[in-house]
Design a protein around this motif. Structure first.
Motif, PDB file in Angstrom:
ATOM      1  N   ILE A 190     -13.152   4.512 -19.173  1.00 40.46           N
ATOM      2  CA  ILE A 190     -12.563   5.811 -19.548  1.00 40.46           C
ATOM      3  C   ILE A 190     -12.198   6.590 -18.295  1.00 40.46           C
ATOM      4  N   LEU A 191     -13.135   6.584 -17.354  1.00 37.50           N
ATOM      5  CA  LEU A 191     -12.909   7.306 -16.099  1.00 37.50           C
ATOM      6  C   LEU A 191     -11.706   6.711 -15.358  1.00 37.50           C
ATOM      7  N   ALA A 192     -11.656   5.370 -15.323  1.00 38.36           N
ATOM      8  CA  ALA A 192     -10.563   4.696 -14.617  1.00 38.36           C
ATOM      9  C   ALA A 192      -9.218   4.991 -15.282  1.00 38.36           C
ATOM     10  N   VAL A 193      -9.184   4.946 -16.615  1.00 31.95           N
ATOM     11  CA  VAL A 193      -7.936   5.200 -17.345  1.00 31.95           C
ATOM     12  C   VAL A 193      -7.474   6.634 -17.105  1.00 31.95           C
ATOM     13  N   LEU A 194      -8.398   7.572 -17.191  1.00 33.33           N
ATOM     14  CA  LEU A 194      -8.026   8.978 -16.957  1.00 33.33           C
ATOM     15  C   LEU A 194      -7.479   9.154 -15.537  1.00 33.33           C
ATOM     16  N   ALA A 195      -8.149   8.523 -14.584  1.00 35.90           N
ATOM     17  CA  ALA A 195      -7.726   8.676 -13.189  1.00 35.90           C
ATOM     18  C   ALA A 195      -6.344   8.068 -12.965  1.00 35.90           C
ATOM     19  N   GLU A 196      -6.089   6.890 -13.556  1.00 38.78           N
ATOM     20  CA  GLU A 196      -4.783   6.238 -13.379  1.00 38.78           C
ATOM     21  C   GLU A 196      -3.672   7.044 -14.030  1.00 38.78           C
ATOM     22  N   LEU A 197      -4.032   7.807 -15.052  1.00 33.57           N
ATOM     23  CA  LEU A 197      -2.984   8.547 -15.769  1.00 33.57           C
ATOM     24  C   LEU A 197      -2.714   9.933 -15.164  1.00 33.57           C
ATOM     25  N   ARG A 198      -3.178  10.148 -13.957  1.00 38.11           N
ATOM     26  CA  ARG A 198      -2.704  11.333 -13.228  1.00 38.11           C
ATOM     27  C   ARG A 198      -1.213  11.140 -12.968  1.00 38.11           C
ATOM     28  N   THR A 199      -0.827   9.832 -12.878  1.00 38.98           N
ATOM     29  CA  THR A 199       0.604   9.495 -12.797  1.00 38.98           C
ATOM     30  C   THR A 199       1.016   8.988 -14.176  1.00 38.98           C
ATOM     31  N   GLU A 200       2.174   9.411 -14.628  1.00 34.16           N
ATOM     32  CA  GLU A 200       2.611   8.987 -15.964  1.00 34.16           C
ATOM     33  C   GLU A 200       2.891   7.477 -15.980  1.00 34.16           C
ATOM     34  N   ARG A 201       2.382   6.806 -17.025  1.00 33.49           N
ATOM     35  CA  ARG A 201       2.605   5.357 -17.151  1.00 33.49           C
ATOM     36  C   ARG A 201       2.686   4.978 -18.615  1.00 33.49           C
ATOM     37  N   LYS A 252      -7.156  16.863 -17.217  1.00 35.78           N
ATOM     38  CA  LYS A 252      -7.341  17.023 -15.758  1.00 35.78           C
ATOM     39  C   LYS A 252      -8.685  17.664 -15.459  1.00 35.78           C
ATOM     40  N   GLY A 253      -9.017  18.681 -16.251  1.00 35.53           N
ATOM     41  CA  GLY A 253     -10.304  19.368 -16.056  1.00 35.53           C
ATOM     42  C   GLY A 253     -11.472  18.432 -16.309  1.00 35.53           C
ATOM     43  N   ILE A 254     -11.369  17.661 -17.394  1.00 32.14           N
ATOM     44  CA  ILE A 254     -12.446  16.721 -17.741  1.00 32.14           C
ATOM     45  C   ILE A 254     -12.587  15.666 -16.651  1.00 32.14           C
ATOM     46  N   LEU A 255     -11.438  15.159 -16.155  1.00 34.57           N
ATOM     47  CA  LEU A 255     -11.472  14.129 -15.109  1.00 34.57           C
ATOM     48  C   LEU A 255     -12.171  14.678 -13.860  1.00 34.57           C
TER      49      LEU A 255
END
Lengths: 326, 112
Positions: free
Chosen positions: B24-35, B91-94
């Protein structure tokens, strides 16, 4: 790419209706992206074996679809697709058996409410069936657990062929309502032929059914059972090919009944000997006879049009194949 | 033999539990960039975080329904694709989860 579409079709069938299109659209894009990348690397289209390998990595359609459902706490997610299939089958079969029992009782001459009482037991029996099946799967998960994970091996070649046009599913609620109404109507009609006041109401003192209706009684019983079975199957598997056969069987029975009735001039008999009653019954018989003749003509035209369409389609398909092979 | 199978199952379950939160953490972090799903999966795999489709896509839907992601369908390379990115709430949660992760990581380094 037909194999991929067959896979997506199988996944779609196991998905919740509200999310189906969206999920399938996304999955299709994902699979095609993988195919494109592999083809780009290899410099050629993927062979069937390579497509099979790719689909096997995704897991069976039922397993993949189950991931999109909410987490089930009583039954494990690995066994949930099988649990759900068995539960639906068991609940459907229970309804069918009880509906057949009700129809059977009505056919044997029992009263309307006595016949229907069998069907009214469905909620309690269904609850018990649900409880037992859930308990068995819960026990399987609890006691055997991970040691007995059901294998997720599947062969993409054995996926059902693509349906020519998407199966238009009626809503589950609509089908259940139809099933209940069909059963109640069948019981009413079959008991009504014994206890004619159920059909004619106060008119029973004016006219009754002619003996031909009793001669046709077995046809009505078969038609009712086939019709109920067809709706129950639609509820379980709307893509099943046998549905069409059941439709034709019922259409055939209906047409046979129509023809037999149309050959008789006397469909109702007077309930008393008064001249006025006899005149009414005579007029009713005449009007109904005319109505049946019109219905036969309409059915015959519909039948001819359907056959013509089917032949044109077959000829068109054969022509397409031969043109493609030249 | 039975003990060995049982131990493997226990290990497998523990690994799954350990991975779940990390994913979950990895997915949230990767989605700081739109994909979109496929490129997200590839980006995760390149960082050593392999995730299968059956896990990733339902996870994306779950995170979106929780308001942590937003998505939209757009055409790219002649095909419609669903693009995901972090929502302001995500973003806040991440940020908070990243801090928690660092703190846990430091603690575990000491314990292990």
């Amino acid at each position: 790419m037909e194999l991929i579409e067959r896979y997506l079709q199988a996944v779609a069938a196991a998905l919740p209706e509200s999310q189906r299109d969206d999920i399938i659209k996304e999955l299709r894009d994902n699979i095609l992206s993988q195919v494109e990348e592999q083809e780009h690397t290899l410099g050629r289209p993927l062979s069937e074996d390579e497509q099979i390998e790719l689909l096997k990595k995704l897991g069976s359609p039922a397993r993949l679809a189950s991931r999109y459902r909410k987490q089930e706490y009583v039954v494990g997610s690995s066994t949930f697709p099988i649990y759900w299939k068995i539960l639906k089958l068991a609940l459907g079969l229970t309804f069918l058996l009880l509906a057949a029992g009700s129809v059977g009782l009505a056919a044997s001459g029992k009263s309307f409410f006595e016949s229907l009482s069998i069907l009214l037991r469905y909620p309690s029996i269904a609850l018990s069936v649900f409880g037992w099946i859930t308990l068995i799967f819960f026990a399987l998960e609890f006691f055997v657990g991970a040691k007995c994970r059901l294998r997720d091996e599947f062969d993409p070649r054995s996926l059902p062929p693509l349906t020519k046009k998407p199966v238009t599913r009626k809503s589950r609620f609509e089908l259940v309502a139809k099933l209940v109404m069909q059963t109640v109507f069948s019981v009413w009609w079959l008991t009504g032929l014994h206890y004619q006041f159920l059909i004619f109401g106060p008119g029973v003192v004016v006219f009754n059914f002619a003996p031909i209706w009793n001669t046709l009684y077995p046809f009505f019983v078969i038609a009712a059972l086939v019709d109920i079975t067809r709706t129950a199957v639609m509820l379980y598997n709307p893509a099943w090919n046998g549905l069409r056969i059941l439709k034709y069987v019922n259409g055939g029975i209906g047409f046979a009944i129509l023809i037999i009735l149309a050959t008789r001039t006397e469909l109702f008999v007077p309930a008393n000997s008064s001249v006025e009653t006899q005149e009414i019954v005579k007029n009713v018989n005449f009007a109904l006879h005319l109505g049946l003749m019109v219905a036969i003509v309409v059915r015959a035209i519909t039948f001819i049009v359907e056959v013509a369409r089917l032949v044109a389609k077959k000829v068109g398909a054969a022509h397409g194949v031969s043109a493609g092979t030249v | 033999m039975v003990d060995l199978i049982a131990n493997n199952d226990v290990l497998e379950n523990l690994r799954l539990e350990l991975r779940r939160g990390c994913l979950i953490l990895a997915v949230l972090a990767e989605l700081r960039t739109e994909r979109y799903g496929y490129t997200l999966r590839k980006a995760l795999a390149e960082q050593g975080m392999d995730i299968d489709e059956g896990t990733l896509y339902p996870l994306l839907r779950r995170l979106e329904s929780q308001g942590l992601l937003v998505s939209e369908w757009r055409e790219e390379n002649n095909r419609n694709k669903r693009f995901y990115r972090l929502s302001p709430e995500g973003k806040g949660i991440l940020r908070q989860l990243s801090e928690d992760w660092k703190s846990i990581s430091v603690s575990l380094e000491g314990i292990l």
